[in-house]
Design a protein around this motif. Sequence first.
Motif, short mmCIF file in Angstrom:
data_model
loop_
_atom_site.label_atom_id
_atom_site.label_comp_id
_atom_site.label_asym_id
_atom_site.label_seq_id
_atom_site.Cartn_x
_atom_site.Cartn_y
_atom_site.Cartn_z
N ALA A 1 38.15 55.08 36.04
CA ALA A 1 37.39 55.38 34.83
C ALA A 1 36.92 56.82 34.97
O ALA A 1 36.18 57.14 35.90
CB ALA A 1 36.21 54.43 34.67
N VAL A 2 37.34 57.68 34.06
CA VAL A 2 37.09 59.10 34.21
C VAL A 2 36.13 59.60 33.14
O VAL A 2 36.45 59.59 31.94
CB VAL A 2 38.42 59.90 34.16
N ASP A 3 34.94 60.02 33.59
CA ASP A 3 34.00 60.79 32.77
C ASP A 3 33.65 60.15 31.43
O ASP A 3 33.46 60.86 30.44
CB ASP A 3 34.59 62.19 32.56
N ASP A 4 33.59 58.83 31.37
CA ASP A 4 33.31 58.11 30.11
C ASP A 4 34.28 58.46 28.99
O ASP A 4 33.97 58.29 27.81
CB ASP A 4 31.87 58.38 29.62
N GLU A 5 35.47 58.95 29.34
CA GLU A 5 36.43 59.41 28.34
C GLU A 5 37.71 58.57 28.27
O GLU A 5 38.22 58.30 27.20
CB GLU A 5 36.81 60.88 28.59
N GLY B 1 32.63 59.32 37.12
CA GLY B 1 33.38 58.08 36.93
C GLY B 1 33.48 57.32 38.23
O GLY B 1 32.71 57.52 39.16
N PHE B 2 34.46 56.43 38.30
CA PHE B 2 34.67 55.65 39.51
C PHE B 2 36.13 55.25 39.61
O PHE B 2 36.87 55.25 38.63
CB PHE B 2 33.77 54.39 39.52
N ALA B 3 36.52 54.94 40.84
CA ALA B 3 37.89 54.50 41.12
C ALA B 3 37.82 53.23 41.97
O ALA B 3 37.13 53.20 42.99
CB ALA B 3 38.66 55.59 41.86
N VAL B 4 38.52 52.20 41.53
CA VAL B 4 38.50 50.91 42.18
C VAL B 4 39.92 50.51 42.58
O VAL B 4 40.84 50.59 41.77
CB VAL B 4 37.92 49.83 41.24
N ALA B 5 40.07 50.08 43.83
CA ALA B 5 41.33 49.51 44.29
C ALA B 5 41.24 48.00 44.11
O ALA B 5 40.23 47.39 44.44
CB ALA B 5 41.57 49.85 45.75
#
Length: 160
Positions: free
Chosen positions: A55-59, A9-13
């Motif tokens: 957004a975690v693991d398309d879940e 996934g990804f993390a956005v600030a």
Amino acid sequence: MAVKEPVAGFAVAVVREDGRWRCSALDGDALNSLDTAITALAKMRSTGAVFGLLAVDDEFFVIVRPSPRGPSLLLSDAAAALDYDIAADVLDLLRVDPPDEEDESIWPEGDLDILSDVGLPAPELEVIASEVDLYPDEQLQMIAQRCGFGDQYTALLDEI
């Protein structure tokens, strides 16, 4: 201490300062640890809004918004707490019990007003979070568009 497997996934600030939006990538550890995400966001100084989109693991997705009185949180799917540490941490901070293993329902848990001051009222956020046919990155894209930082968000995702 066991090493945690990296989570996809990804993390956005997201920061709004002087009427302008800025998006930047958070370290991948933010997907493994809610504390890591909260700490990284709290270090971002701004007179405007600061929040994280994970957004975690398309879940599922998590919205994290630090504040002096403690973080505001929204988890798009409470059932994710059964399989993901970060989702369980969100429910723990919210003081909400995880759903039963047999419960197949999907529902958001947390502060649906988390982005109301930046253009996304709770009822609209609830509709987006409840769109089970969309992946978390698509749901977050809708949130970014609605709040007005869609272009910055898309440009960042193209880089990471």
